[in-house]
Write a protein that holds these residues in place. Structure first.
Motif, PDB file in Angstrom:
ATOM      1  N   THR A   1     -43.730  60.822  48.537  1.00 25.94           N
ATOM      2  CA  THR A   1     -44.464  60.330  47.373  1.00 25.94           C
ATOM      3  C   THR A   1     -43.482  59.794  46.342  1.00 25.94           C
ATOM      4  N   PHE A   2     -43.690  58.560  45.942  1.00 20.81           N
ATOM      5  CA  PHE A   2     -42.852  57.958  44.913  1.00 20.81           C
ATOM      6  C   PHE A   2     -43.527  57.995  43.550  1.00 20.81           C
ATOM      7  N   ALA A   3     -44.850  57.767  43.520  1.00 24.77           N
ATOM      8  CA  ALA A   3     -45.570  57.735  42.250  1.00 24.77           C
ATOM      9  C   ALA A   3     -46.963  58.325  42.426  1.00 24.77           C
ATOM     10  N   SER A   4     -47.292  59.272  41.564  1.00 24.56           N
ATOM     11  CA  SER A   4     -48.648  59.813  41.491  1.00 24.56           C
ATOM     12  C   SER A   4     -48.941  60.143  40.035  1.00 24.56           C
ATOM     13  N   HIS A   5     -50.224  60.206  39.712  1.00 23.25           N
ATOM     14  CA  HIS A   5     -50.613  60.455  38.323  1.00 23.25           C
ATOM     15  C   HIS A   5     -52.085  60.876  38.323  1.00 23.25           C
TER      16      HIS A   5
ATOM     17  N   LEU B   1     -52.117  48.313  50.369  1.00 19.17           N
ATOM     18  CA  LEU B   1     -52.225  47.036  49.664  1.00 19.17           C
ATOM     19  C   LEU B   1     -50.819  46.504  49.419  1.00 19.17           C
ATOM     20  N   GLY B   2     -50.319  46.518  48.191  1.00 15.68           N
ATOM     21  CA  GLY B   2     -49.035  45.901  47.892  1.00 15.68           C
ATOM     22  C   GLY B   2     -47.838  46.642  48.452  1.00 15.68           C
ATOM     23  N   LEU B   3     -46.810  45.877  48.840  1.00 14.33           N
ATOM     24  CA  LEU B   3     -45.529  46.406  49.304  1.00 14.33           C
ATOM     25  C   LEU B   3     -44.404  45.815  48.474  1.00 14.33           C
ATOM     26  N   ALA B   4     -43.360  46.601  48.273  1.00 14.38           N
ATOM     27  CA  ALA B   4     -42.135  46.114  47.637  1.00 14.38           C
ATOM     28  C   ALA B   4     -40.955  46.795  48.310  1.00 14.38           C
ATOM     29  N   ALA B   5     -39.788  46.188  48.233  1.00 16.07           N
ATOM     30  CA  ALA B   5     -38.572  46.754  48.820  1.00 16.07           C
ATOM     31  C   ALA B   5     -37.505  46.866  47.754  1.00 16.07           C
ATOM     32  N   ASP B   6     -36.645  47.890  47.881  1.00 16.96           N
ATOM     33  CA  ASP B   6     -35.515  48.015  46.955  1.00 16.96           C
ATOM     34  C   ASP B   6     -34.224  47.555  47.630  1.00 16.96           C
ATOM     35  N   ALA B   7     -33.120  47.696  46.936  1.00 15.13           N
ATOM     36  CA  ALA B   7     -31.841  47.200  47.448  1.00 15.13           C
ATOM     37  C   ALA B   7     -31.366  47.951  48.682  1.00 15.13           C
ATOM     38  N   HIS B   8     -31.940  49.137  48.939  1.00 16.50           N
ATOM     39  CA  HIS B   8     -31.559  49.939  50.107  1.00 16.50           C
ATOM     40  C   HIS B   8     -32.536  49.767  51.263  1.00 16.50           C
ATOM     41  N   ASN B   9     -33.409  48.756  51.171  1.00 15.67           N
ATOM     42  CA  ASN B   9     -34.404  48.452  52.203  1.00 15.67           C
ATOM     43  C   ASN B   9     -35.464  49.540  52.346  1.00 15.67           C
ATOM     44  N   ARG B  10     -35.609  50.362  51.323  1.00 15.71           N
ATOM     45  CA  ARG B  10     -36.722  51.308  51.310  1.00 15.71           C
ATOM     46  C   ARG B  10     -37.967  50.581  50.832  1.00 15.71           C
ATOM     47  N   LEU B  11     -39.109  50.954  51.394  1.00 11.26           N
ATOM     48  CA  LEU B  11     -40.361  50.270  51.093  1.00 11.26           C
ATOM     49  C   LEU B  11     -41.239  51.132  50.199  1.00 11.26           C
ATOM     50  N   TYR B  12     -41.973  50.474  49.298  1.00 14.30           N
ATOM     51  CA  TYR B  12     -42.853  51.145  48.355  1.00 14.30           C
ATOM     52  C   TYR B  12     -44.269  50.642  48.623  1.00 14.30           C
ATOM     53  N   LEU B  13     -45.144  51.554  49.001  1.00 15.59           N
ATOM     54  CA  LEU B  13     -46.431  51.236  49.588  1.00 15.59           C
ATOM     55  C   LEU B  13     -47.559  51.722  48.689  1.00 15.59           C
TER      56      LEU B  13
END
Length: 222
Positions: A91-95, A60-72
């Protein structure tokens, strides 16, 4: 509300995607999109579509940080994954309470906020944040299928589209980083809003799952 554009005013930029819902523009100038089988698409200045990674999930949503890494936001993995500069996935975020990660955005201080939409019609959605590597529930104020979101222009609140019942709401980011009380900016009737972006003049650009339209919301007094 009147649509911003009729479909006849639109033109095709690129084709061949697999139900691409999430999209972001990274600092490197490339556009990235996700697919419903976990594809991560890249479009550069040549306007050629490339698949650069595959999570085997549903993005679904995507975002990018200042280093061009993507968050999916991956609904199958029930996680937010990071596509690193070397194209590896981590894995960046899990809960334990994360059910349907939908959309995320970075605040000016680098905190990543994202919506967990929950179950359609059950009003069990919530908002998470990732700060200093820790994923936690940030607010349960936005329950009605929180969907697309963005950070306000001055960085002091989160703007969230709730899809059912539909509304644009705001939750302040208090000085200590905690969440304030939910405030309704605009109730949106029978439509199903999905994505949001801020315009330079302070208005809100809203894309909809239903109807097939894009709307502009003008804040009161403007």
């Amino acid at each position: 509300m009147k649509p911003l554009l009729e479909l006849s005013a639109l033109h095709e930029f690129v084709s061949g995607l697999d139900h691409s819902e999430g999209i972001c523009l990274a600092p490197n100038g490339n556009i990235y999109m996700g697919g419903e089988s976990g594809q991560v698409y890249e479009v550069g200045n040549d306007r050629k579509l490339k698949i650069i990674a595959d999570t085997k999930g549903f993005l679904l949503g995507l975002a990018a940080d200042a280093h061009n890494r993507l968050y999916l936001c991956d609904t199958v993995a029930k996680k937010v994954l990071r596509l690193n500069e070397d194209k590896s996935l981590s894995t960046f975020a899990s809960h334990p309470e994360l059910f349907l990660p939908n959309w995320g955005a970075f605040s000016p201080d680098g905190t990543y906020y994202f919506s967990d939409s929950g179950n359609w019609g059950l009003s069990d959605g919530k908002l998470f944040r990732v700060k200093n590597g820790v994923t936690e529930i940030w607010s349960k104020e936005s329950k009605n299928f929180p969907n697309g979101l963005t950070i306000s222009a001055n960085g002091d609140s989160l703007l969230i589209l709730e899809s059912y019942p539909s509304a644009l709401v705001e939750i302040p980011i208090l000085p200590d980083g905690s969440a304030g009380k939910r405030r309704v900016i605009c109730e949106m009737g029978e439509i199903v809003p999905d994505g949001i972006a801020l315009m330079d003049d302070g208005r809100y650009l809203v894309s909809c799952y239903r109807p097939d339209s894009i709307y502009i919301i003008t804040p009161k007094g403007e």
